[in-house]
Design an enzyme around this catalytic site. Structure first.
Site, PDB file in Angstrom:
ATOM      1  N   GLU A  34      -8.588 -16.939 -35.904  1.00  0.00           N
ATOM      2  CA  GLU A  34      -9.132 -17.764 -34.806  1.00  0.00           C
ATOM      3  C   GLU A  34      -8.020 -18.154 -33.845  1.00  0.00           C
ATOM      4  OE1 GLU A  34     -12.252 -17.697 -33.764  1.00  0.00           O
ATOM      5  OE2 GLU A  34     -12.953 -18.656 -35.608  1.00  0.00           O
ATOM      6  N   GLU A 160     -16.038 -12.406 -17.938  1.00  0.00           N
ATOM      7  CA  GLU A 160     -15.761 -13.750 -18.453  1.00  0.00           C
ATOM      8  C   GLU A 160     -14.566 -14.369 -17.690  1.00  0.00           C
ATOM      9  OE1 GLU A 160     -17.252 -16.460 -20.656  1.00  0.00           O
ATOM     10  OE2 GLU A 160     -17.596 -14.677 -21.859  1.00  0.00           O
ATOM     11  N   ASP A 172     -14.514 -11.123 -29.014  1.00  0.00           N
ATOM     12  CA  ASP A 172     -15.978 -11.228 -29.010  1.00  0.00           C
ATOM     13  C   ASP A 172     -16.597  -9.944 -28.473  1.00  0.00           C
ATOM     14  OD1 ASP A 172     -15.234 -13.767 -29.640  1.00  0.00           O
ATOM     15  OD2 ASP A 172     -15.882 -14.666 -27.751  1.00  0.00           O
TER      16      ASP A 172
HETATM   17  C1  GLA Z   1     -13.672 -17.656 -28.042  1.00  0.00           C
HETATM   18  C2  GLA Z   1     -13.050 -16.565 -27.190  1.00  0.00           C
HETATM   19  C3  GLA Z   1     -12.374 -15.496 -28.058  1.00  0.00           C
HETATM   20  C4  GLA Z   1     -11.438 -16.131 -29.081  1.00  0.00           C
HETATM   21  C5  GLA Z   1     -12.121 -17.292 -29.803  1.00  0.00           C
HETATM   22  C6  GLA Z   1     -11.173 -18.054 -30.691  1.00  0.00           C
HETATM   23  O1  GLA Z   1     -14.728 -17.123 -28.797  1.00  0.00           O
HETATM   24  O2  GLA Z   1     -14.036 -15.945 -26.384  1.00  0.00           O
HETATM   25  O3  GLA Z   1     -11.692 -14.576 -27.237  1.00  0.00           O
HETATM   26  O4  GLA Z   1     -10.236 -16.527 -28.486  1.00  0.00           O
HETATM   27  O5  GLA Z   1     -12.705 -18.221 -28.909  1.00  0.00           O
HETATM   28  O6  GLA Z   1     -10.728 -17.252 -31.735  1.00  0.00           O
END
Ligand code: GLA
Length: 380
Positions: A34, A160, A172
């Site tokens: 994360e 994004e 993601d």
């Molecule tokens: C969000 C962002 C990802 C990642 C997570 C944390 O989901 O979109 O790119 O950085 O937070 O792990």
């Protein structure tokens, strides 16, 4: 009504004919790794059954879209000329995806689109990446082109960054575009190399909503990313992926920046250990690694909130040392993920309902993902 059918019916009602097809992209839950994707790190997300369906058909010169989850709100623009939409909402992602694909040299055809999703918004389960990738697949089908998962993911990330103002990493979008249902995806965010990691079929992945919707996240998220960039610059490395713990401890860093860097370096190590534990079918060890990740996100990266910590505690007590739980996604609310023996699912489900209360008293939503098998959600 199943979400896929809502998209089909919505299309037929609005455009007076059946759609040519329906594109799908799932949401994702991150098992571990994360806040390391934008540091070139290793992440381990998994696609989920919930996702976004886009019923599509050829357009008449422009792109016309209908968002069934936003009271039938509509958008229309010419494919080559989407204009920014403020404040950022679903239209920003639609226009951003059209612009991002065109910028990658991928043609965007005139289209009619009806969009419906089943991912709770504000839950950290990537509803926006799912929307972008499903839209990309609809555009690809209409132009008869094959776009690779990384093309789709990069266009979705550009949407994004440039159209919604969130400087996210690539986890993601890649999880949604390249992941296999029921399996985790080990992704190296430095070069987008990935491989599938199978989860034993007698494990369960449980996702529980804390009831705290992620709000005003963008500022906090971008600030955490900036802290990491400050740390990397001070250490003289291109990204924290290249930093070691002794380097982080020895450098003259601001205490807050040092905590952020320590989280990133240790979390990348935990992702590697988690893959080893999964491949050894060692759920108790994985559970300890998930608990350590949560503690680090709470203490060092400071992206958890008290209700999420309570929920993780309720889950961990119910699961005992047979598995583990942690916050998932960007933080500041949203969902919690637990990995547990499938045989404990109903007992843990009951414990959450008995022992956790969302701050606003909202009903608790629990999703159970199948592991190892075929998708549960594609046909919904
Ligand atoms: C969000 C962002 C990802 C990642 C997570 C944390 O989901 O979109 O790119 O950085 O937070 O792990």
């Amino acid at each position: 009504m199943p979400t896929r059918q809502r998209a089909i019916d919505g299309y037929a009602r609005r455009f007076g004919e059946a759609p040519q097809g329906v594109a799908f992209a799932p949401g994702r839950v991150n098992l571990i790794g994360e806040h390391v994707d934008y540091n070139g790190g290793l992440v381990l997300p998994m696609p989920i059954a919930a996702g976004t369906w886009v019923a599509y058909g050829p357009g008449q010169g422009g792109v016309e879209a209908l968002a069934l989850d936003f009271d039938g709100a509509e958008d229309a623009f010419l494919p080559g000329q989407p204009a920014p939409h403020q404040p950022a909402d679903w239209r920003s992602y639609l226009r951003g995806m059209a612009a991002g694909l065109a910028a990658c040299g991928l043609p965007v055809a005139p289209a009619r689109l009806a969009i419906a999703g089943s991912i709770p918004r504000g839950s950290g389960l990537s509803s926006s990446a799912s929307l972008c990738v499903a839209l990309g697949r609809a555009f690809a089908a209409l132009t008869g082109t094959e776009w690779s998962a990384s093309d789709l993911a990069l266009a979705a990330q550009a949407a994004e960054h440039q159209w919604a103002g969130v400087h996210c990493g690539i986890m993601d979008q890649m999880a949604v575009a390249a992941g296999e249902p029921g399996h985790a995806l080990l992704l190296d965010c430095r070069n987008l190399a990935s491989r599938t990691v199978a989860l034993p079929a007698d494990w369960a992945v449980m996702i529980v909503q804390s009831g705290v919707r992620r709000g005003l996240v963008d500022g906090h998220y971008n600030a955490r990313r900036a802290d990491c960039e400050v740390a990397a610059a001070a250490l003289g490395v291109p990204s924290l992926r290249e930093a070691s713990l002794p380097q982080v401890e020895a450098a003259a860093l601001d205490p807050v920046v040092r905590r952020r860097a320590r989280h990133v370096v240790e979390e990348i190590g935990r992702t590697r250990q988690a893959v080893t534990a999964i491949e050894a079918a060692d759920l108790p060890t994985l559970g300890r690694i998930l608990a350590a990740s949560h503690a680090s996100l709470r203490e060092l990266f400071e992206v958890s909130v008290p209700p999420v910590d309570d929920l993780v505690g309720v889950l961990q007590r119910a699961i005992g040392d047979a598995g583990g739980a942690r916050m998932t996604g960007g933080g500041f609310g949203g969902a919690v993920v637990a990995v547990l023996p499938a045989a404990l699912t109903s007992q843990v489900h009951a414990a959450v309902l008995a022992d956790y209360r969302a701050p606003d008293g909202a009903p608790i939503q629990i999703m159970i993902e199948q592991t190892g098998g075929e998708p549960a959600g594609e046909g919904q």
